[in-house]
Design a protein around this motif. Structure first.
Motif, PDB file in Angstrom:
ATOM      1  N   HIS A 196      58.430  26.765  14.331  1.00  0.00           N
ATOM      2  CA  HIS A 196      58.409  27.547  13.094  1.00  0.00           C
ATOM      3  C   HIS A 196      57.197  28.477  13.124  1.00  0.00           C
ATOM      4  O   HIS A 196      56.054  28.028  13.156  1.00  0.00           O
ATOM      5  CB  HIS A 196      58.354  26.615  11.879  1.00  0.00           C
ATOM      6  N   VAL A 208      65.734  22.666  12.125  1.00  0.00           N
ATOM      7  CA  VAL A 208      66.555  23.492  11.236  1.00  0.00           C
ATOM      8  C   VAL A 208      67.832  23.830  12.002  1.00  0.00           C
ATOM      9  O   VAL A 208      67.907  24.878  12.656  1.00  0.00           O
ATOM     10  CB  VAL A 208      65.804  24.779  10.810  1.00  0.00           C
ATOM     11  N   GLY A 250      63.006  30.368   9.595  1.00  0.00           N
ATOM     12  CA  GLY A 250      63.728  29.516   8.636  1.00  0.00           C
ATOM     13  C   GLY A 250      64.607  30.286   7.665  1.00  0.00           C
ATOM     14  O   GLY A 250      64.648  29.951   6.479  1.00  0.00           O
ATOM     15  N   THR A 263      58.401  29.778   4.386  1.00  0.00           N
ATOM     16  CA  THR A 263      58.086  28.483   3.783  1.00  0.00           C
ATOM     17  C   THR A 263      58.219  28.565   2.267  1.00  0.00           C
ATOM     18  O   THR A 263      58.001  29.616   1.667  1.00  0.00           O
ATOM     19  CB  THR A 263      56.637  28.060   4.099  1.00  0.00           C
TER      20      THR A 263
END
Ligand SMILES: Cc1cc2nc3c(=O)[nH]c(=O)nc-3n(C[C@H](O)[C@H](O)[C@H](O)COP(=O)(O)OP(=O)(O)OC[C@H]3O[C@@H](n4cnc5c(N)ncnc54)[C@H](O)[C@@H]3O)c2cc1C
Length: 273
Positions: A112, A121, A150, A166
């Motif tokens: 990430h 993910v 993400g 995030t």
């Protein structure tokens, strides 16, 4: 009826975004049993019964959606190391700890780029890119998969919902959470509706850390702009100055992306003053 043991339908999103989804579901006569846990699903004469801790719900079809876990038994038996997430640990060339063995997709972790650590993910977006890199490297090339931010989105009846980066909760103390609301099109244009945005901003640097958005309008493609900003390492002030499209049927003169970033920039200035 949706039964969810958390108090909101989308535990991975902030409350304001989940509320928009809950309103849309109720508007379309979908019942919500929030904060209720399913104990059993029983077959009874004439259908199924879902037993929650508060009531029995009769159903013809039950869809169980309780999360995803990587299938790693085969890899484990072969001595492949797993990461902290429980998925296969890989480097940016999709190499595992065993020379000549690569992993990609739903069985593997991804780095990430905002959190700076491996995450799990499992999405087709990542699986495709990782698969290409693993395949190329297995055939002798030197390809890299730097990581993900993400990004994910979906549609619920007439609304779009998406996120990237995030959430404020994931970012912890460094995060400033900024909620704002915008018009999806030029204000006077027919069909304009409200979009809600939650931005996560680094208190010290002003860098964007994440974005969530929901509403009846173009949301996923706007989240893609935030995702691009995350890859580029842009601050909310830089995002507020982007040259984005304006035409009343498509967007207001200040696109929702620009407005949310401007609101975040002001909130940041106030927070550090
Ligand atoms: C309902 C649903 C909707 C989704 N929607 C989206 C979306 O909108 N956007 C998005 O980005 N992602 C989405 N995903 C996730 C996406 O489908 C997965 O992340 C992606 O398919 C993973 O690719 P993969 O190649 O790692 O695994 P898979 O696509 O699962 O492929 C693995 C293959 O391996 C085979 N296999 C397993 N074990 C063995 C064995 N022992 N021997 C031989 N073959 C074996 C399986 O049969 C399967 O064909 C969705 C997933 C689901 C279930």
């Amino acid at each position: 009826v949706i039964v969810e043991q958390q108090r909101q339908v989308l535990p991975g999103f902030d409350r304001e975004i989940a509320e928009i989804v809950e309103t849309e579901l109720r508007h379309h006569d979908v019942g919500l049993e929030l904060g209720a846990t399913v104990g059993a699903i029983e077959e009874q004469k004439g259908g199924l019964v879902v037993k929650t801790d508060s009531q029995d719900l009769r159903a013809e079809v039950v869809l169980v959606a309780v999360g995803v876990r990587p299938r790693v038994e085969l890899a484990q038996r072969a001595g492949i190391a797993l990461g902290a997430t429980g998925a296969i640990a890989v480097d940016d060339r999709m190499r595992t700890n065993e020379s000549g063995i690569f992993a990609a997709g739903d069985c593997a972790e991804a780095h990430h780029l905002i959190l700076g650590k491996p995450v799990y993910v499992p999405l087709g977006t990542t699986a495709n890119k990782q698969g290409k890199v693993a395949g190329a490297n297995a055939a002798g090339a030197d390809a890299r998969f730097p990581g993900i931010v993400g990004s994910a989105g979906f549609k619920v009846f007439d609304i779009e919902v998406a996120r990237t980066g995030t959430s404020p909760a994931e970012a912890g103390d460094r995060a400033l959470r900024v909620v704002s609301e915008q018009s999806s099109r030029g204000h006077a244009y027919p069909g304009a509706s409200k979009l809600k945005t939650v931005l996560t901003v680094d208190r010290e640097t002003g860098l964007l850390l994440g974005a969530q958005m929901a509403g009846a309008g173009v949301v996923a493609m706007r989240i893609d702009v935030y995702a691009t900003a995350l890859h580029a390492g842009l601050s909310v002030d830089e995002i507020a100055g982007l040259d984005l499209v304006y035409a009343p049927p498509l967007a207001p003169v200040y696109d929702p992306i620009l407005i949310a970033a401007t609101v975040a920039g002001k909130a940041l200035a106030k927070a550090v003053a």
